[in-house]
Design a protein around this motif. Structure first.
Motif, mmCIF file in Angstrom:
data_model
loop_
_atom_site.group_PDB
_atom_site.id
_atom_site.type_symbol
_atom_site.label_atom_id
_atom_site.label_comp_id
_atom_site.label_asym_id
_atom_site.label_seq_id
_atom_site.Cartn_x
_atom_site.Cartn_y
_atom_site.Cartn_z
ATOM 1 N N MET A 114 44.533 0.207 112.657
ATOM 2 C CA MET A 114 43.720 -0.993 112.475
ATOM 3 C C MET A 114 42.282 -0.738 112.924
ATOM 4 N N PRO A 115 41.324 -0.696 111.979
ATOM 5 C CA PRO A 115 39.920 -0.597 112.380
ATOM 6 C C PRO A 115 39.412 -1.961 112.838
ATOM 7 N N LEU A 116 38.389 -1.959 113.661
ATOM 8 C CA LEU A 116 37.815 -3.206 114.156
ATOM 9 C C LEU A 116 36.788 -3.720 113.144
ATOM 10 N N VAL A 117 37.256 -3.859 111.903
ATOM 11 C CA VAL A 117 36.364 -4.263 110.803
ATOM 12 C C VAL A 117 36.940 -5.520 110.146
ATOM 13 N N PHE A 118 36.189 -6.605 110.221
ATOM 14 C CA PHE A 118 36.622 -7.889 109.686
ATOM 15 C C PHE A 118 35.981 -8.156 108.326
ATOM 16 N N THR A 119 36.536 -9.129 107.589
ATOM 17 C CA THR A 119 35.931 -9.532 106.324
ATOM 18 C C THR A 119 34.683 -10.373 106.604
ATOM 19 N N LEU A 120 33.857 -10.550 105.573
ATOM 20 C CA LEU A 120 32.617 -11.325 105.740
ATOM 21 C C LEU A 120 32.887 -12.774 106.157
ATOM 22 N N PRO A 121 33.846 -13.495 105.522
ATOM 23 C CA PRO A 121 34.130 -14.865 105.975
ATOM 24 C C PRO A 121 34.576 -14.920 107.438
ATOM 25 N N GLU A 122 35.379 -13.933 107.861
ATOM 26 C CA GLU A 122 35.830 -13.906 109.256
ATOM 27 C C GLU A 122 34.642 -13.721 110.200
ATOM 28 N N LEU A 123 33.766 -12.797 109.874
ATOM 29 C CA LEU A 123 32.615 -12.525 110.730
ATOM 30 C C LEU A 123 31.677 -13.722 110.824
ATOM 31 N N VAL A 124 31.359 -14.301 109.661
ATOM 32 C CA VAL A 124 30.408 -15.418 109.634
ATOM 33 C C VAL A 124 30.945 -16.612 110.427
ATOM 34 N N THR A 125 32.234 -16.919 110.258
ATOM 35 C CA THR A 125 32.799 -18.066 110.978
ATOM 36 C C THR A 125 32.844 -17.812 112.480
ATOM 37 N N MET A 126 33.173 -16.580 112.904
ATOM 38 C CA MET A 126 33.209 -16.282 114.336
ATOM 39 C C MET A 126 31.815 -16.365 114.957
ATOM 40 N N MET B 31 28.163 -13.500 123.233
ATOM 41 C CA MET B 31 27.216 -12.857 122.314
ATOM 42 C C MET B 31 27.564 -11.380 122.141
ATOM 43 N N PHE B 32 27.884 -10.724 123.266
ATOM 44 C CA PHE B 32 28.212 -9.304 123.193
ATOM 45 C C PHE B 32 29.588 -9.071 122.579
ATOM 46 N N GLY B 33 30.594 -9.767 123.125
ATOM 47 C CA GLY B 33 31.975 -9.497 122.748
ATOM 48 C C GLY B 33 32.300 -9.812 121.309
ATOM 49 N N VAL B 34 31.673 -10.850 120.741
ATOM 50 C CA VAL B 34 31.983 -11.246 119.369
ATOM 51 C C VAL B 34 30.900 -10.771 118.401
ATOM 52 N N ILE B 35 29.647 -11.133 118.678
ATOM 53 C CA ILE B 35 28.583 -10.840 117.707
ATOM 54 C C ILE B 35 28.254 -9.352 117.679
ATOM 55 N N VAL B 36 27.983 -8.749 118.840
ATOM 56 C CA VAL B 36 27.607 -7.331 118.867
ATOM 57 C C VAL B 36 28.794 -6.430 118.516
ATOM 58 N N ALA B 37 29.911 -6.621 119.228
ATOM 59 C CA ALA B 37 31.038 -5.694 119.082
ATOM 60 C C ALA B 37 31.787 -5.844 117.767
ATOM 61 N N PHE B 38 31.709 -7.018 117.115
ATOM 62 C CA PHE B 38 32.406 -7.200 115.848
ATOM 63 C C PHE B 38 31.490 -6.978 114.643
ATOM 64 N N VAL B 39 30.215 -7.330 114.772
ATOM 65 C CA VAL B 39 29.287 -7.182 113.637
ATOM 66 C C VAL B 39 28.864 -5.726 113.460
ATOM 67 N N ILE B 40 28.585 -5.037 114.576
ATOM 68 C CA ILE B 40 28.111 -3.650 114.499
ATOM 69 C C ILE B 40 29.091 -2.734 113.743
ATOM 70 N N PRO B 41 30.417 -2.790 114.051
ATOM 71 C CA PRO B 41 31.348 -1.945 113.278
ATOM 72 C C PRO B 41 31.312 -2.238 111.783
#
Length: 353
Positions: free
Chosen positions: A303-315, A134-144
């Motif tokens: 490389m910023p730790l910023v993913f596209t919307l499809p990448e974030l939603v699927t993760m 929850m922390f490593g993927v959702i918090v750390a990837f969504v927040i940026p």
């Protein structure tokens, strides 16, 4: 038989990889050669780490397998960053999260579940890993992603650096917690039907470490050549950088732990299988991705730790589905099929995007 095939592929593939890169052979042909060679080398890395797992126990063995499995992808990603292929690197990180949580765990649960009606693993580890996922993927990837919407590129990089440092520190703290301060505190006391752990390792500790070292060096060389074929392969087959990163690079880069986790599940060693699948995901999210952000500072394109919307939603979807399925500490073939179905749906989406 399978091991002989991999050995033959290595004996043929490594010289061909060297010759092809020096003589500039067809990039489509060499892409195939590079992929087969890396997968074969990864298989030997898997055998070596399996021997080390028997010697050192399930937790350390699973950690070693995840670490050396992710080393392949880390090497590929560093060379990709050097070439400025930031989108492919971010996509490959996404593919690793999806591949480990849905493909590796799904195949492990499915294959093991066909042989055994119910398979159990350490429920305390499962719940501990759920919080970290929850922390490593959702918090750390969504927040940026949320904060980067109102930032310029320089500010997004600064945000990514700060988050990366925090992730690395927490990941090291998690290892210290599991392997030192709370080692053995949360034992899995229930009998899960596994055979007694008295099997002999295939290789000695020294031989396994030598094989790992040589395989990692060979993978590093072949991976650099593989990266140079991405553009031609994408144009030839109509694959986007997103699809190449999420599916192709992720599968090739994680071949070692894919095979090892499935073999462990078939042997009903679910603690190791789960540690490989979920532990590898945590390592990707909390160590590999942050390290790549910091390494990119030494290259022309950061490389910023910023993913596209499809990448974030699927993760996020993969994490939530995995937590729901694994939190009870047991699994069966149908739960594996559910994870595999989710992976196929996402794969189709990325292919058509």
């Amino acid at each position: 038989m399978v091991n002989k095939i991999f050995f033959i592929l290595i004996v043929i593939g490594v010289p061909l990889s060297v010759a092809g890169s020096l003589l500039h052979w067809s990039q489509i042909l060499m892409f195939t050669v590079y992929c087969l060679t890396i997968v074969s080398l990864a298989a030997y890395m898997g055998r070596a780490t399996e021997s080390l797992a028997i010697i050192s126990g399930p937790r350390i063995g699973g950690l070693l397998n995840a670490t050396f499995g992710n080393a392949v992808e880390l090497i590929i990603s560093i060379f990709a960053l050097k070439e400025g292929l930031v989108e492919i690197v971010l996509a490959s990180l996404t593919g690793s999260v999806l591949g480990n949580l849905l493909l590796v765990a799904g195949l492990s649960f499915f294959v093991g579940g066909i042989k055994f009606k119910r398979q159990k693993f350490n429920v305390y580890d499962a719940r501990h890993n759920s919080g970290l996922l929850m922390f490593g993927v959702i918090v750390a990837f969504v927040i940026p992603e949320v904060f980067a919407m109102g930032m310029d590129d320089a500010e997004a990089i600064s945000l990514s650096i700060g988050i990366s440092v925090i992730l690395i520190v927490l990941y090291l703290a998690a290892l210290f917690f599991k392997l030192v301060t709370h080692r053995g505190v949360y034992q899995h006391n229930e009998e899960n039907g596994a055979e007694p752990h008295h099997e002999e390792p295939e290789w000695s500790k020294k031989k396994a470490m030598i094989v790992l070292a040589l395989s990692t060096v060979a993978v590093g060389y072949v991976a650099e050549s593989l990266v140079h074929t991405f553009e031609t392969v994408g144009e030839t087959f109509g694959w986007s950088e997103l699809f190449i990163g999420v599916i192709i690079v992720a599968i090739v880069g994680n071949a070692a732990e894919h095979a090892s986790a499935i073999i462990m599940a078939y042997k009903n060693k679910m603690d190791i299988a789960v540690e490989i699948a979920i532990g590898s995901t945590l390592q990707i999210a909390m160590f590999v991705a942050p390290i790549l952000v910091l390494i990119s500072l030494f290259f022309p394109v950061q490389m910023p730790l910023v993913f596209t919307l499809p990448e974030l939603v699927t993760m996020v979807t993969a994490v939530l589905l995995t937590i729901v399925i694994s939190n009870d500490g047991e699994t069966n073939w149908f739960e594996g099929a559910t994870l595999l179905a989710a992976y196929l749906i996402m794969g189709i989406g990325f292919y058509l995007l």
